[in-house]
Design a protein around this motif. Structure first.
Motif, PDB file in Angstrom:
ATOM      1  N   GLU A 268      31.278 -54.689  59.219  1.00 41.20           N
ATOM      2  CA  GLU A 268      32.706 -54.494  59.426  1.00 41.20           C
ATOM      3  C   GLU A 268      33.393 -53.790  58.260  1.00 41.20           C
ATOM      4  N   VAL A 269      32.748 -53.703  57.112  1.00 40.07           N
ATOM      5  CA  VAL A 269      33.329 -53.041  55.946  1.00 40.07           C
ATOM      6  C   VAL A 269      32.974 -51.559  55.992  1.00 40.07           C
ATOM      7  N   SER A 270      33.986 -50.712  56.015  1.00 45.00           N
ATOM      8  CA  SER A 270      33.740 -49.275  56.085  1.00 45.00           C
ATOM      9  C   SER A 270      33.253 -48.726  54.749  1.00 45.00           C
ATOM     10  N   VAL A 271      32.426 -47.689  54.836  1.00 51.73           N
ATOM     11  CA  VAL A 271      31.993 -46.936  53.657  1.00 51.73           C
ATOM     12  C   VAL A 271      32.738 -45.605  53.678  1.00 51.73           C
ATOM     13  N   GLN A 272      33.494 -45.363  52.641  1.00 56.94           N
ATOM     14  CA  GLN A 272      34.375 -44.196  52.592  1.00 56.94           C
ATOM     15  C   GLN A 272      33.942 -43.241  51.481  1.00 56.94           C
ATOM     16  N   VAL A 273      34.031 -41.950  51.760  1.00 53.66           N
ATOM     17  CA  VAL A 273      33.918 -40.937  50.706  1.00 53.66           C
ATOM     18  C   VAL A 273      35.157 -40.066  50.779  1.00 53.66           C
ATOM     19  N   PRO A 274      35.720 -39.673  49.624  1.00 54.19           N
ATOM     20  CA  PRO A 274      36.909 -38.818  49.628  1.00 54.19           C
ATOM     21  C   PRO A 274      36.529 -37.366  49.910  1.00 54.19           C
ATOM     22  N   PRO A 275      37.005 -36.784  51.001  1.00 60.85           N
ATOM     23  CA  PRO A 275      36.524 -35.461  51.409  1.00 60.85           C
ATOM     24  C   PRO A 275      36.951 -34.321  50.494  1.00 60.85           C
ATOM     25  N   ASN A 276      37.952 -34.564  49.627  1.00 57.39           N
ATOM     26  CA  ASN A 276      38.325 -33.504  48.688  1.00 57.39           C
ATOM     27  C   ASN A 276      37.498 -33.543  47.407  1.00 57.39           C
ATOM     28  N   LEU A 277      36.683 -34.593  47.225  1.00 60.28           N
ATOM     29  CA  LEU A 277      35.886 -34.721  46.006  1.00 60.28           C
ATOM     30  C   LEU A 277      34.386 -34.722  46.272  1.00 60.28           C
ATOM     31  N   SER A 278      33.987 -35.125  47.450  1.00 60.19           N
ATOM     32  CA  SER A 278      32.580 -35.367  47.744  1.00 60.19           C
ATOM     33  C   SER A 278      31.980 -34.271  48.625  1.00 60.19           C
ATOM     34  N   PRO A 279      30.645 -34.110  48.566  1.00 67.53           N
ATOM     35  CA  PRO A 279      29.949 -33.210  49.497  1.00 67.53           C
ATOM     36  C   PRO A 279      29.813 -33.900  50.853  1.00 67.53           C
ATOM     37  N   THR A 280      30.941 -34.079  51.525  1.00 61.51           N
ATOM     38  CA  THR A 280      31.042 -34.998  52.661  1.00 61.51           C
ATOM     39  C   THR A 280      30.018 -34.720  53.749  1.00 61.51           C
ATOM     40  N   ARG A 281      29.885 -33.452  54.141  1.00 59.04           N
ATOM     41  CA  ARG A 281      28.983 -33.129  55.256  1.00 59.04           C
ATOM     42  C   ARG A 281      27.555 -33.566  54.972  1.00 59.04           C
ATOM     43  N   GLU A 282      27.169 -33.551  53.715  1.00 55.47           N
ATOM     44  CA  GLU A 282      25.800 -33.901  53.347  1.00 55.47           C
ATOM     45  C   GLU A 282      25.611 -35.394  53.149  1.00 55.47           C
ATOM     46  N   LEU A 283      26.669 -36.178  53.366  1.00 56.29           N
ATOM     47  CA  LEU A 283      26.580 -37.618  53.188  1.00 56.29           C
ATOM     48  C   LEU A 283      26.737 -38.397  54.490  1.00 56.29           C
ATOM     49  N   LEU A 284      27.129 -37.725  55.560  1.00 60.45           N
ATOM     50  CA  LEU A 284      27.475 -38.427  56.788  1.00 60.45           C
ATOM     51  C   LEU A 284      26.308 -39.203  57.383  1.00 60.45           C
ATOM     52  N   ASP A 285      25.106 -38.671  57.279  1.00 61.87           N
ATOM     53  CA  ASP A 285      23.969 -39.375  57.867  1.00 61.87           C
ATOM     54  C   ASP A 285      23.532 -40.576  57.029  1.00 61.87           C
ATOM     55  N   CYS A 286      24.221 -40.797  55.887  1.00 60.01           N
ATOM     56  CA  CYS A 286      23.891 -41.933  55.019  1.00 60.01           C
ATOM     57  C   CYS A 286      24.768 -43.143  55.291  1.00 60.01           C
ATOM     58  N   GLY A 287      25.571 -43.084  56.352  1.00 58.04           N
ATOM     59  CA  GLY A 287      26.335 -44.255  56.749  1.00 58.04           C
ATOM     60  C   GLY A 287      27.830 -44.179  56.517  1.00 58.04           C
ATOM     61  N   VAL A 288      28.357 -43.036  56.093  1.00 57.08           N
ATOM     62  CA  VAL A 288      29.802 -42.881  55.918  1.00 57.08           C
ATOM     63  C   VAL A 288      30.498 -43.032  57.269  1.00 57.08           C
ATOM     64  N   ASP A 289      31.562 -43.815  57.319  1.00 51.27           N
ATOM     65  CA  ASP A 289      32.317 -43.912  58.567  1.00 51.27           C
ATOM     66  C   ASP A 289      33.819 -43.726  58.365  1.00 51.27           C
TER      67      ASP A 289
END
Length: 375
Positions: A268-289
């Motif tokens: 139930e706890v979301s994993v967040q990455v900030p899209p203006n700082l992180s290589p977001t597209r390359e992290l999505l398959d690692c569980g980012v929601d």
């Protein structure tokens, strides 16, 4: 067997009971051990930096004003900002300032006194009420807080937050005023004791080791398991800025850390990455929601050199991942009462002040309901 004591926790009567076996197991997690989320969420916010003054001097952070140069946004300035955000369809007013700036800066203290406030938390309460009046839900991130400070503002916030950053004693936190991991954990625990829906996270690349990253995530999990209040955990990479030149962690490093977070934290706890700082597209398959709060009208004042992506870019990121993109409120649905579209035990979390603000029949109430009804 318990692991090493986290620096500073003894000062706050902590027993986090981190087991070496749990740390070692988490260190073995790779991106192959987790699955991609089936949707991505974000909140539409307006960024309100009450001041960029801070009692600490961490060089990786831009929230630092030389003494004599610090200033505070006035109530009128705050009202203009949040009104602009409401007009742009935002639901969240993100209030930020450095840790206890009125403790270090005479100019901040004098300004607060002129406006009739004994502390910056008293002023924070006033501006949160302004945000509610203008139709936005406050989410405040004022750094470390005592119980008294948090109690001053908890009922006028839909949610709150502070970055744990790391449980390690790193040189990046050194200086005349040392930032203490135990104090951050105490703030997160206090939020749990007060029933405040909370955001926290870790900062990657400030001198911590892999074991420190695992221990930081396990400490967050332990506190959430006690209180149930952590709604999302940010995994944020350090970025170079005008005050420092920390090496940005590699994509490989970030993929592994994000996977560790997803594996460690409850579903139930979301994993967040900030899209203006992180290589977001390359992290999505690692569980980012979750992609965090994104503002259509204001800059990221903590990282001003890194612009927020436009909504279209977020949609492109979700399309590339093959999942829907959904807007959310600054307080997650499970913390809302049943009558607001949440869950039966949601009454335990948001205050009557926030519930009444969300239940209004005006434009703001309709905006909140549109977001909830779209999920």
């Amino acid at each position: 067997m318990a692991g090493a004591e986290i620096p500073g926790t003894s000062e706050y009567d902590f027993d986090l009971s981190l087991r070496d076996a749990d740390v070692e197991r988490l260190l073995d997690v790779t991106p192959d051990d987790v699955e991609a989320a089936d949707e991505l969420t974000f909140a539409k916010n307006v960024f309100v930096p009450l001041t960029t003054a801070c009692r600490y001097t961490c060089t990786y952070c831009t929230y630092f004003d030389p003494p004599g140069e610090a200033s505070l946004l006035s109530p009128e300035e705050v009202r203009d900002i949040v009104r602009t955000g409401a007009d742009a369809g935002c639901t969240e007013a993100l209030f930020t300032f450095g840790d206890d700036p009125d403790d270090r800066y005479d100019r901040i203290h004098a300004q607060l006194d002129e406006w009739g406030h004994d502390s910056i938390h008293e002023y924070l309460r006033e501006v949160c009420e302004i945000a509610l009046d203008e139709g936005l839900l406050p989410h405040s991130n004022p750094g470390d807080q005592t119980r008294e400070q948090m109690e001053t503002v908890a009922d006028v916030n839909a949610s709150m937050g502070v970055m744990l950053e790391t449980t390690a004693d790193v040189d990046a936190h050194a200086g005349p005023r040392v930032k203490n991991p135990g104090q951050r954990l105490h703030t997160i625990r206090t939020a749990g004791e007060l029933g405040v829906p909370f955001t926290t996270g870790i900062l990657v690349g400030i001198g911590e080791e892999w074991r420190d990253r695992a221990e930081s995530l396990l400490a967050i999990r332990e506190l959430h398991e006690r209180y149930g209040h952590v709604q999302e955990v940010i995994v944020q990479n350090v970025v170079p800025n005008e005050r420092s030149n920390y090496d940005r962690p590699s994509v490989k490093t970030m993929r592994r850390v994000v996977a560790m977070a997803r594996d460690c934290l409850p579903e139930e706890v979301s994993v967040q990455v900030p899209p203006n700082l992180s290589p977001t597209r390359e992290l999505l398959d690692c569980g980012v929601d979750d992609l965090g709060g994104v503002s259509p009208v204001t800059d990221d004042h903590i990282n001003p050199e890194y612009k927020w992506p436009a909504l279209q870019e977020l949609e492109d990121i979700a399309d590339e991942a093959g999942v829907p993109l959904r807007e959310r409120l600054p307080v997650y649905r499970r913390y809302l009462p049943d009558e607001l579209g949440g869950e039966p035990d949601g009454n335990e979390w948001v205050s009557g002040t926030i519930q009444r603000a969300m239940a209004t029949d005006d434009e703001a109430g309709e905006r909140y309901r549109r977001v909830l009804d779209a999920r």
